[in-house]
Structure formats: structure tokens, C-alpha cells
Design a protein around this motif. Structure first.
Motif, PDB file in Angstrom:
ATOM      1  N   VAL A  40       0.864  -1.179   0.000  1.00  0.00           N
ATOM      2  CA  VAL A  40       0.000   0.000   0.000  1.00  0.00           C
ATOM      3  C   VAL A  40       0.900   1.228   0.000  1.00  0.00           C
ATOM      4  CG1 VAL A  40      -1.816   1.257   1.219  1.00  0.00           C
ATOM      5  CG2 VAL A  40      -1.757  -1.246   1.312  1.00  0.00           C
ATOM      6  N   VAL A  41       0.631   2.171  -0.921  1.00  0.00           N
ATOM      7  CA  VAL A  41       1.485   3.347  -1.091  1.00  0.00           C
ATOM      8  C   VAL A  41       0.649   4.613  -0.943  1.00  0.00           C
ATOM      9  CG1 VAL A  41       3.025   4.568  -2.668  1.00  0.00           C
ATOM     10  CG2 VAL A  41       2.978   2.081  -2.673  1.00  0.00           C
ATOM     11  N   ASN A  42       1.159   5.570  -0.177  1.00  0.00           N
ATOM     12  CA  ASN A  42       0.593   6.911  -0.142  1.00  0.00           C
ATOM     13  C   ASN A  42       1.340   7.731  -1.188  1.00  0.00           C
ATOM     14  OD1 ASN A  42      -0.347   9.462   0.339  1.00  0.00           O
ATOM     15  ND2 ASN A  42       0.344   9.570   2.468  1.00  0.00           N
ATOM     16  N   THR A  43       0.693   8.019  -2.308  1.00  0.00           N
ATOM     17  CA  THR A  43       1.350   8.740  -3.393  1.00  0.00           C
ATOM     18  C   THR A  43       1.366  10.249  -3.179  1.00  0.00           C
ATOM     19  OG1 THR A  43      -0.718   8.807  -4.643  1.00  0.00           O
ATOM     20  CG2 THR A  43       0.803   6.970  -5.083  1.00  0.00           C
ATOM     21  N   PRO A  79       3.371  11.208   4.207  1.00  0.00           N
ATOM     22  CA  PRO A  79       3.530  11.492   2.780  1.00  0.00           C
ATOM     23  C   PRO A  79       4.627  10.632   2.146  1.00  0.00           C
ATOM     24  CG  PRO A  79       3.286  13.531   3.997  1.00  0.00           C
ATOM     25  CD  PRO A  79       3.411  12.431   5.016  1.00  0.00           C
ATOM     26  N   ASN A  80       4.344  10.116   0.967  1.00  0.00           N
ATOM     27  CA  ASN A  80       5.261   9.257   0.197  1.00  0.00           C
ATOM     28  C   ASN A  80       5.673   7.993   0.939  1.00  0.00           C
ATOM     29  OD1 ASN A  80       5.356  10.956  -2.104  1.00  0.00           O
ATOM     30  ND2 ASN A  80       6.761  12.293  -0.994  1.00  0.00           N
ATOM     31  N   ASP A  81       4.876   7.565   1.902  1.00  0.00           N
ATOM     32  CA  ASP A  81       5.177   6.363   2.679  1.00  0.00           C
ATOM     33  C   ASP A  81       4.563   5.151   1.993  1.00  0.00           C
ATOM     34  OD1 ASP A  81       6.031   4.713   4.712  1.00  0.00           O
ATOM     35  OD2 ASP A  81       4.621   5.466   6.212  1.00  0.00           O
ATOM     36  N   GLU A  82       5.077   3.981   2.313  1.00  0.00           N
ATOM     37  CA  GLU A  82       4.507   2.745   1.807  1.00  0.00           C
ATOM     38  C   GLU A  82       4.555   1.692   2.899  1.00  0.00           C
ATOM     39  OE1 GLU A  82       7.636   0.609  -0.879  1.00  0.00           O
ATOM     40  OE2 GLU A  82       7.729   2.762  -1.270  1.00  0.00           O
TER      41      GLU A  82
END
Length: 133
Positions: free
Chosen positions: A52-55, A85-88
Motif C-alpha cells: 500500500v502506497v501513499n502517493t 507522505p510518500n510512505d509505503e
């Protein structure tokens, strides 16, 4: 005259059915608000990997992760996942002696926390269902 009315009725019903079938819109950029993954399996040595990625580069995301079993759609595991932010986040569904569990070595915040040994899926064993269908 009756044939024309029948053709119009069939065409109208097909039009209604085709619009109802498009209840979910898939973004061509593969970004969105919901991820529906239809299947996970640990049978025959399979492992289901999840990523799961926070784009977003500016927004924190709170994600509800929910696993359901196939027979009755009962929840076998659910948790909240918080991504900066930008975490996965990555995890895997693996086989156990009693069913399956979720494992993850990721350090992203989850509530409840996922320990290093993983979290067993709740096993309802199809209570009240003969599981023959």
C-alpha cells in the motif's frame, strides 16, 4: 407494432443494466480512494503479498485494511494503517497450522499494532454452515 415495442423495451433494459454494471470507476492513473482486492490465498504454498502506497507528497493518509473470508464474508482481520507522505507499507498473508496470518516487518503505524510474529486471522471454521456449496 408489438415487435417494435419489444425491441425498444429490450434495448432500454440493456441500457439500464450496462450503466448499473459500472458502479466502480477505475482511474487510468491507478490512483483512488478504495482498493478492492478480490482474492488472497495461502493454499498450496501460496503467499499473498500486499503493498500500500501513499502517493501524496503532502498529506498523511489513514487507511482501513480489512480481510474477509470467502464463504460468508466474515472479517478475519482488520486494522488501521497510517501513512505519512510518500510512505509505503508492505505485508504478506502466509499459511499457519490453523489457517493464515498477516506478517509485516514494516514500521508504519498500525492500530492495533502488528507484532513481528504477525497476527493470526480469526478462524470461524464456517460456524453454522455445512460448507458444502
Amino acid at each position: 407494432m408489438k415487435k417494435n415495442l419489444l425491441a425498444i423495451a429490450v434495448t432500454a433494459s440493456l441500457g439500464v443494466m450496462s450503466t448499473a454494471a459500472h458502479a466502480v470507476h477505475v482511474n487510468p492513473d491507478n490512483l483512488g480512494q478504495v482498493m478492492l482486492f478480490p482474492y488472497y490465498s495461502v493454499q498450496d504454498g501460496n503467499t499473498t503479498n500486499i503493498h500500500v502506497v501513499n502517493t501524496s507528497s503532502t498529506e498523511v493518509k489513514a487507511v482501513k485494511v480489512r480481510f474477509r473470508e470467502a464463504q460468508n464474508s466474515w472479517e478475519v482481520l482488520d486494522f488501521n494503517l497510517y501513512l505519512s507522505p510518500n510512505d509505503e507499507w508492505t505485508g504478506a498473508v502466509v499459511r499457519t497450522a490453523d489457517g493464515a496470518k498477516l506478517i509485516s516487518a514494516d514500521t508504519s503505524c498500525t492500530a492495533p499494532a502488528i507484532p513481528a510474529t504477525g497476527v493470526d486471522f480469526r478462524n470461524y471454521q464456517y460456524l453454522g454452515d455445512d460448507n458444502t456449496s
